[in-house]
Each structure stands twice: as structure tokens, then as C-alpha cells.
Enzyme design. Structure first.
Site, PDB file in Angstrom:
ATOM      1  N   MET A   1     -15.183 -35.133 -38.620  1.00 49.36           N
ATOM      2  CA  MET A   1     -13.950 -34.432 -38.956  1.00 49.36           C
ATOM      3  C   MET A   1     -12.795 -34.894 -38.064  1.00 49.36           C
ATOM      4  O   MET A   1     -11.686 -35.165 -38.540  1.00 49.36           O
ATOM      5  CB  MET A   1     -14.185 -32.927 -38.786  1.00 49.36           C
ATOM      6  CG  MET A   1     -13.212 -32.030 -39.489  1.00 49.36           C
ATOM      7  SD  MET A   1     -13.858 -30.329 -39.395  1.00 49.36           S
ATOM      8  CE  MET A   1     -12.555 -29.473 -40.267  1.00 49.36           C
TER       9      MET A   1
ATOM     10  N   PHE B   1     -24.008 -29.816 -37.120  1.00 49.62           N
ATOM     11  CA  PHE B   1     -22.590 -29.518 -36.936  1.00 49.62           C
ATOM     12  C   PHE B   1     -21.929 -30.496 -35.969  1.00 49.62           C
ATOM     13  O   PHE B   1     -20.734 -30.770 -36.096  1.00 49.62           O
ATOM     14  CB  PHE B   1     -22.403 -28.093 -36.411  1.00 49.62           C
ATOM     15  CG  PHE B   1     -22.438 -27.023 -37.476  1.00 49.62           C
ATOM     16  CD1 PHE B   1     -21.946 -27.257 -38.747  1.00 49.62           C
ATOM     17  CD2 PHE B   1     -22.957 -25.769 -37.181  1.00 49.62           C
ATOM     18  CE1 PHE B   1     -21.972 -26.268 -39.727  1.00 49.62           C
ATOM     19  CE2 PHE B   1     -22.991 -24.770 -38.151  1.00 49.62           C
ATOM     20  CZ  PHE B   1     -22.501 -25.014 -39.423  1.00 49.62           C
TER      21      PHE B   1
ATOM     22  N   ASN C   1     -22.444 -33.725 -35.658  1.00 48.73           N
ATOM     23  CA  ASN C   1     -22.048 -34.887 -36.460  1.00 48.73           C
ATOM     24  C   ASN C   1     -20.803 -34.573 -37.280  1.00 48.73           C
ATOM     25  O   ASN C   1     -19.866 -35.376 -37.368  1.00 48.73           O
ATOM     26  CB  ASN C   1     -23.191 -35.300 -37.390  1.00 48.73           C
ATOM     27  CG  ASN C   1     -24.362 -35.898 -36.653  1.00 48.73           C
ATOM     28  OD1 ASN C   1     -25.050 -35.215 -35.905  1.00 48.73           O
ATOM     29  ND2 ASN C   1     -24.609 -37.177 -36.855  1.00 48.73           N
ATOM     30  N   GLU C   2     -20.816 -33.388 -37.901  1.00 44.52           N
ATOM     31  CA  GLU C   2     -19.692 -32.995 -38.746  1.00 44.52           C
ATOM     32  C   GLU C   2     -18.396 -32.948 -37.944  1.00 44.52           C
ATOM     33  O   GLU C   2     -17.335 -33.384 -38.420  1.00 44.52           O
ATOM     34  CB  GLU C   2     -19.969 -31.632 -39.370  1.00 44.52           C
ATOM     35  CG  GLU C   2     -18.839 -31.101 -40.233  1.00 44.52           C
ATOM     36  CD  GLU C   2     -19.136 -29.739 -40.825  1.00 44.52           C
ATOM     37  OE1 GLU C   2     -18.246 -29.183 -41.500  1.00 44.52           O
ATOM     38  OE2 GLU C   2     -20.259 -29.217 -40.632  1.00 44.52           O
ATOM     39  N   ARG C   3     -18.456 -32.435 -36.730  1.00 44.04           N
ATOM     40  CA  ARG C   3     -17.237 -32.277 -35.932  1.00 44.04           C
ATOM     41  C   ARG C   3     -16.683 -33.609 -35.456  1.00 44.04           C
ATOM     42  O   ARG C   3     -15.466 -33.799 -35.400  1.00 44.04           O
ATOM     43  CB  ARG C   3     -17.512 -31.297 -34.778  1.00 44.04           C
ATOM     44  CG  ARG C   3     -17.607 -29.878 -35.287  1.00 44.04           C
ATOM     45  CD  ARG C   3     -18.276 -28.886 -34.365  1.00 44.04           C
ATOM     46  NE  ARG C   3     -18.464 -27.628 -35.110  1.00 44.04           N
ATOM     47  CZ  ARG C   3     -19.279 -26.650 -34.754  1.00 44.04           C
ATOM     48  NH1 ARG C   3     -20.019 -26.759 -33.650  1.00 44.04           N
ATOM     49  NH2 ARG C   3     -19.391 -25.567 -35.499  1.00 44.04           N
TER      50      ARG C   3
END
Length: 387
Positions: A248, A241, A243-245
Site C-alpha cells: 500500500m 497485513f 505485506n499489504e501495508r
């Protein structure tokens, strides 16, 4: 825009933007109308150019660069005239694959990571369920050991790329232990018997992104398709998560740059009451306030990348980044839309699509309230964290 002060490189991914403008943007209106972009075709174009593995190891077809270059790519993808397609690309690059890259066996990386980087496979992430969105620990999907296989039963919801995916990075309960220690990540080929796309979901925004509900009934996959250690799935997913944030937030920064630029240009050209809209003090003052907020977000985003590269725990900072970028996305697009007048209420202009699509940012990838909960725990201000 500067991407990372620590790694000392600059740029805006001009070559990627050129590829987007020539190969992808001419088709975005069609994808938005059809509510699906052709993932295999698009990913193959990007994979052949090397853009699906910017931060992935060279031995699996990636560029072997650090996450700041991946963030540069995310900013460049904001030049896509379809945020839904951009979201699907983000899942492929930095949502479904980090755990596999960091913890997967060599065999799994050859089977799933390499073809994902090359664009031959479409990837999706299976975490959320009908009754378990932000509360990841409460998922019900099970994977039970049967000889050399896992037998999986359950379902996944809000699965980006789910209707077109070749494989899923899936979180499941693999034991009866404590909820944070009984979960594992497993690679699940989507053509395995028992995996079904139950439906694709109509959404208020991100139209070109196919979002699926997936059912899993007696799905049998080899035990070796386990990513890393059994019982470590929750931890792996929490790290994934982060990395995702970052990804994003990078995409939001890129999109808001476009939104501001388009709005300033429109307001300068549009005239009312004998002067340009931009000449109104309220308009140019409000745009100055928004640009200031955007630069603060950019600084937080760079700080998060630098801390990550330095090996620091960025859980709290990434949560702040996710919260701030999501909320500012809504504020900037709403404020800019107002200055477009009636045109802003049509689908003919990019800003109206950005306004519509930005509403997801405070929900997907961890709702605002979850980010606040994480931040409060690190601050020691939530009831459960006070001594």
C-alpha cells in the site's frame, strides 16, 4: 526510484508501466464510469506478462523475486489512471495470497495460487464484517467441522474484488477458544452453494473497484481447504497485513510522485496576474515542503523493506509506514488540488481523483487509530502495555 538498497537493484518497472499505458489506461475512464473494471480480462493480461506473481515461487508460475520487486510493481501500478483498478490488482498480488503462499499445502497452492498468479482466477480477502472492521478479533463468521468438511455461516463486508472473485481467503472462527487462537484461514470457492454476493457498495472513491458484501449460509468446503494449521488464522492474517501495508505504501509513493509532477507542470504553465502560478513564493515553497515529506516517506518505505528482507519483525515499522503514507497521501493531494483552482474541483484531472481516492488510505487496511495503537504498544506507552 531506488527500490531497495539492500538487494542492490534499481528501477521503476518501465516495462510494466508501458503495458499499463498501452493495454489498461485507455479504458480507465470507462471503468470509472461503470464503477467496475473487468478483473478477469485485466488479470489475464497481467498474468500472461508475469506481473501477478512477482514475489511468488517460480514453481507456481511466479518470478521468485523478493518483496522489494513486488514493491516496485506497486509503484508502477500507480501509473494506472484508475486507483480502484490498482487496488483490485493489489488484492490479487499481495493481500489475498501471502498466507496461502507461506502456509498453504501443495494441493491448495496448485488449486488456488497457481491460477491466481496466471490471471485465470480472481482472488479476494474475507476478513472484515458488518460489525467487525479494524477489530479483527471480533469477527462472528464460523466454520464448524462436519466430517471431512467445514460448514461456514456468516458474512463478509468491504470485500474488494468480491463480486468478480473465483475464491476467497476467508478468516473464520473454527473453535470456541480465545479470540486470538480460535480463528483459521480457509480457501472458499465463490461458486460454492450458499455463497452469495448480497450487494455491491457505492463508494465516494475507488470507483472502478467492485466492493461487495458477501453472505455465507451453510457453505460446505473440504477440510483440506484450511490454510496451514487450525487456530493460527489470526496470526497468519496479521503477518499477511504486513505485506499489504508495504504494498500500500509503495503504491502511495508512486501515486504521490505522479501528483507532484502533474501539479508542478500545471503550475508552471498556468498564469495568473502576469506570472505563472509556480512563480509565487508560497506555491514553490509549499511544493518543496511536500517533496521533502515525500522523500522522508520513501526512506521509511525502503527501511521497512530492508528490515523485512533481513528477517526482522517489522510490525511496528510497517504500522508507522501505513500511518505516515496514509496521512501524507491526504495532505499532498489536498495541497496540490488547491493549486489547480477550479479545475481541481472537476473529474477532468487526475489530481482531483487522487484527492477523492486517497481518503480511503487512512481507513482501509487498518485505520490510522489502529496503527497508532500498535505503535504505542511497541513503545510501551499505551495503558495496557505499561508495567
Amino acid at each position: 526510484a531506488v527500490v531497495s538498497t539492500q538487494s542492490g537493484h534499481y528501477g521503476r518497472g518501465e516495462n510494466l508501466i508501458k503495458l499499463i499505458d498501452t493495454e489498461l489506461n485507455p479504458h480507465c475512464e470507462e471503468w470509472e464510469r461503470e464503477k467496475r473494471f473487468p478483473a478477469h480480462k485485466v488479470f489475464k493480461i497481467l498474468g500472461d506478462a508475469g506481473y501477478l506473481g512477482i514475489s511468488k515461487p517460480e514453481e507456481y508460475g511466479g518470478m521468485g523475486l523478493d518483496i522489494s520487486y513486488e514493491a516496485m510493481g506497486a509503484e508502477a501500478y500507480a501509473h494506472l489512471n484508475s486507483a480502484g483498478a490498482g487496488m483490485g490488482i493489489g488484492v490479487q498480488c499481495d493481500v489475498a495470497t501471502p498466507a496461502l503462499m507461506n502456509y498453504g499445502s501443495e494441493d491448495l497452492k496448485e488449486r488456488f495460487l497457481r491460477p491466481t498468479i496466471s490471471g485465470d482466477y480472481v482472488a479476494c480477502l474475507g476478513v472484515s464484517e458488518v460489525g467487525s472492521g479494524s477489530d479483527v478479533a471480533s469477527i462472528k463468521t464460523t466454520a464448524k467441522r462436519d466430517g471431512n468438511d467445514w460448514v461456514i455461516n456468516g458474512g463478509k463486508m468491504w470485500t474488494t474484488n468480491g463480486a468478480q472473485a473465483d475464491w476467497m481467503c476467508m478468516l473464520a472462527n473454527t473453535s470456541q477458544g480465545p479470540v486470538h487462537k480460535n480463528k483459521s484461514l480457509i480457501c472458499v470457492p465463490m461458486d460454492t452453494p450458499g455463497v452469495k454476493v448480497h450487494r455491491t457498495i457505492d463508494k465516494m472513491g475507488m470507483h472502478a473497484s467492485d466492493t461487495a458484501e458477501i453472505t455465507l449460509e451453510d457453505v460446505r468446503v473440504p477440510h483440506d481447504f484450511l490454510i496451514g494449521e487450525e487456530g493460527k488464522g489470526f496470526i497468519y492474517q496479521m503477518k499477511q497485513f504486513q505485506n499489504e501495508r508495504i504494498y500500500m505504501a509503495a503504491g502511495i509513493v508512486g501515486a504521490l510522485d505522479r501528483c507532484m509532477e502533474a501539479t508542478i507542470e500545471y503550475c508552471a504553465q498556468r498564469k495568473a496576474f502576469g506570472q505563472s502560478i509556480l512563480d509565487n513564493q508560497y506555491v514553490h515553497y509549499r511544493l518543496a515542503e511536500l517533496q521533502t515529506e515525500l522523500e522522508c516517506l520513501r526512506a521509511l518505505y525502503y527501511k521497512c523493506i530492508d528490515d523485512h528482507l533481513a528477517g526482522h519483525d517489522i510490525t511496528a515499522l510497517a504500522s508507522m509506514l501505513k500511518l505516515k503514507s496514509a496521512r501524507l497521501s491526504r495532505i499532498v493531494t489536498d495541497s496540490c488540488l488547491q493549486f489547480w483552482g477550479g479545475m481541481g474541483f472537476t473529474d477532468d484531472v487526475l489530481v482531483s481523483k487522487m484527492f477523492r481516492d486517497s481518503r480511503l488510505m487512512s481507513i482501509g487496511g487498518g485505520a490510522d487509530e489502529i496503527m497508532l495503537d500498535i505503535i504505542c504498544k511497541f513503545m510501551g506507552t499505551s495503558p495496557g502495555s505499561r508495567s
